[in-house]
Design a protein around this motif. Structure first.
Motif, PDB file in Angstrom:
ATOM      1  N   ALA A 120      47.020  15.922  46.081  1.00 24.23           N
ATOM      2  CA  ALA A 120      48.030  15.687  47.118  1.00 24.23           C
ATOM      3  C   ALA A 120      47.787  16.618  48.301  1.00 24.23           C
ATOM      4  CB  ALA A 120      49.433  15.879  46.550  1.00 24.23           C
ATOM      5  N   VAL A 121      47.431  17.862  48.011  1.00 22.40           N
ATOM      6  CA  VAL A 121      47.129  18.814  49.081  1.00 22.40           C
ATOM      7  C   VAL A 121      45.879  18.370  49.844  1.00 22.40           C
ATOM      8  CG1 VAL A 121      46.462  21.202  49.586  1.00 22.40           C
ATOM      9  CG2 VAL A 121      48.260  20.736  47.902  1.00 22.40           C
ATOM     10  N   ALA A 122      44.838  17.982  49.117  1.00 21.32           N
ATOM     11  CA  ALA A 122      43.606  17.520  49.768  1.00 21.32           C
ATOM     12  C   ALA A 122      43.866  16.266  50.599  1.00 21.32           C
ATOM     13  CB  ALA A 122      42.523  17.250  48.714  1.00 21.32           C
ATOM     14  N   SER A 123      44.707  15.376  50.103  1.00 23.28           N
ATOM     15  CA  SER A 123      45.048  14.169  50.860  1.00 23.28           C
ATOM     16  C   SER A 123      45.825  14.538  52.118  1.00 23.28           C
ATOM     17  CB  SER A 123      45.861  13.210  49.996  1.00 23.28           C
ATOM     18  OG  SER A 123      45.090  12.762  48.898  1.00 23.28           O
ATOM     19  N   GLY A 124      46.712  15.515  52.000  1.00 25.90           N
ATOM     20  CA  GLY A 124      47.432  15.998  53.183  1.00 25.90           C
ATOM     21  C   GLY A 124      46.486  16.621  54.197  1.00 25.90           C
ATOM     22  N   VAL A 125      45.494  17.344  53.712  1.00 23.88           N
ATOM     23  CA  VAL A 125      44.470  17.903  54.610  1.00 23.88           C
ATOM     24  C   VAL A 125      43.725  16.770  55.310  1.00 23.88           C
ATOM     25  CG1 VAL A 125      42.277  19.169  54.651  1.00 23.88           C
ATOM     26  CG2 VAL A 125      44.228  20.093  53.385  1.00 23.88           C
ATOM     27  N   LEU A 126      43.455  15.698  54.578  1.00 26.07           N
ATOM     28  CA  LEU A 126      42.794  14.537  55.196  1.00 26.07           C
ATOM     29  C   LEU A 126      43.644  13.949  56.325  1.00 26.07           C
ATOM     30  CD1 LEU A 126      41.023  12.180  52.624  1.00 26.07           C
ATOM     31  CD2 LEU A 126      40.126  13.111  54.741  1.00 26.07           C
ATOM     32  N   VAL A 127      44.952  13.899  56.143  1.00 28.93           N
ATOM     33  CA  VAL A 127      45.839  13.408  57.203  1.00 28.93           C
ATOM     34  C   VAL A 127      45.637  14.254  58.461  1.00 28.93           C
ATOM     35  CG1 VAL A 127      48.255  13.135  57.928  1.00 28.93           C
ATOM     36  CG2 VAL A 127      47.562  12.432  55.631  1.00 28.93           C
ATOM     37  N   VAL A 128      45.608  15.575  58.282  1.00 37.59           N
ATOM     38  CA  VAL A 128      45.438  16.489  59.409  1.00 37.59           C
ATOM     39  C   VAL A 128      44.049  16.313  60.035  1.00 37.59           C
ATOM     40  CG1 VAL A 128      45.308  18.926  60.076  1.00 37.59           C
ATOM     41  CG2 VAL A 128      47.110  18.138  58.522  1.00 37.59           C
ATOM     42  N   LEU A 129      43.022  16.223  59.205  1.00 42.96           N
ATOM     43  CA  LEU A 129      41.660  16.054  59.721  1.00 42.96           C
ATOM     44  C   LEU A 129      41.518  14.761  60.521  1.00 42.96           C
ATOM     45  CD1 LEU A 129      39.442  17.189  56.683  1.00 42.96           C
ATOM     46  CD2 LEU A 129      39.912  18.450  58.796  1.00 42.96           C
ATOM     47  N   VAL A 130      42.078  13.683  60.000  1.00 45.59           N
ATOM     48  CA  VAL A 130      41.974  12.395  60.702  1.00 45.59           C
ATOM     49  C   VAL A 130      42.749  12.442  62.016  1.00 45.59           C
ATOM     50  CG1 VAL A 130      42.592   9.935  60.569  1.00 45.59           C
ATOM     51  CG2 VAL A 130      41.430  11.041  58.656  1.00 45.59           C
ATOM     52  N   SER A 131      43.895  13.112  62.020  1.00 42.98           N
ATOM     53  CA  SER A 131      44.657  13.253  63.260  1.00 42.98           C
ATOM     54  C   SER A 131      43.870  14.056  64.291  1.00 42.98           C
ATOM     55  CB  SER A 131      46.002  13.937  63.004  1.00 42.98           C
ATOM     56  OG  SER A 131      46.815  13.117  62.209  1.00 42.98           O
ATOM     57  N   ALA A 132      43.263  15.149  63.851  1.00 44.39           N
ATOM     58  CA  ALA A 132      42.425  15.949  64.746  1.00 44.39           C
ATOM     59  C   ALA A 132      41.232  15.132  65.229  1.00 44.39           C
ATOM     60  CB  ALA A 132      41.954  17.217  64.029  1.00 44.39           C
ATOM     61  N   GLN A 133      40.687  14.352  64.326  1.00 46.26           N
ATOM     62  CA  GLN A 133      39.547  13.485  64.645  1.00 46.26           C
ATOM     63  C   GLN A 133      39.924  12.496  65.750  1.00 46.26           C
ATOM     64  OE1 GLN A 133      36.612  13.794  63.797  1.00 46.26           O
ATOM     65  NE2 GLN A 133      35.608  11.914  63.250  1.00 46.26           N
ATOM     66  N   GLN A 134      41.103  11.913  65.635  1.00 44.87           N
ATOM     67  CA  GLN A 134      41.567  10.975  66.655  1.00 44.87           C
ATOM     68  C   GLN A 134      41.721  11.676  68.003  1.00 44.87           C
ATOM     69  OE1 GLN A 134      44.921   9.340  64.171  1.00 44.87           O
ATOM     70  NE2 GLN A 134      44.401   7.498  65.321  1.00 44.87           N
ATOM     71  N   GLY A 135      42.316  12.849  67.990  1.00 41.67           N
ATOM     72  CA  GLY A 135      42.500  13.594  69.233  1.00 41.67           C
ATOM     73  C   GLY A 135      41.190  13.949  69.897  1.00 41.67           C
TER      74      GLY A 135
END
Length: 142
Positions: A79-94
């Motif tokens: 769940a933590v790693a998946s949450g990190v993925l959410v952050v990474l993908v958001s940063a990726q989009q930006g």
């Protein structure tokens, strides 16, 4: 296997499906980027639109990983790693929208690596047939 054991297995199956979808969509993003870089400028719009799909999938994966943790007594780290993925993908989009490719491309590799690790774990981890008994305050299994 008891009915109770089966009822705690469905979150694991859902997590596997969603993790595979995240990984496949990550691969689709890489393919779209590669085709865009080679000259098919129309694929940039597809790449941008698919970023939203990937973002949504990572949020769903995080929610499912939390269900696995809660309902099936799974570990917390997915769940933590998946949450990190959410952050990474958001940063990726930006970074992508800002056209900062020097950060966008390596971050894409990190997203792919994290998604791959989660799929590998989801398919190699063997949950117990039933979750461990929950102990009450008095030390008696419920």
């Amino acid at each position: 296997m008891t009915g109770r054991g089966k009822s705690h297995r469905w979150p694991w199956h859902v997590l596997r499906v969603v993790a595979v979808l995240v990984l496949l969509d990550t691969l689709a993003q890489a393919a779209l980027a590669g085709l865009f870089v080679t000259g098919d400028l129309g694929l940039l719009a597809w790449h941008a639109a698919n970023a939203g799909v990937l973002s949504a999938l990572t949020v769903v994966q995080t929610a499912v990983a939390l269900v696995v943790r809660r309902a099936a007594r799974g570990p917390l780290w997915p769940a933590v790693a998946s949450g990190v993925l959410v952050v990474l993908v958001s940063a990726q989009q930006g970074l992508g929208e800002a056209r900062l490719l020097a950060g966008h491309m390596p971050l894409g590799m990190a997203v792919f690596g994290c998604a791959t690790a989660l799929v590998y774990w989801a398919f190699t981890h063997r949950p117990s047939a039933s979750p461990p008994a929950v102990r009450s305050r008095h030390g008696v299994a419920e």
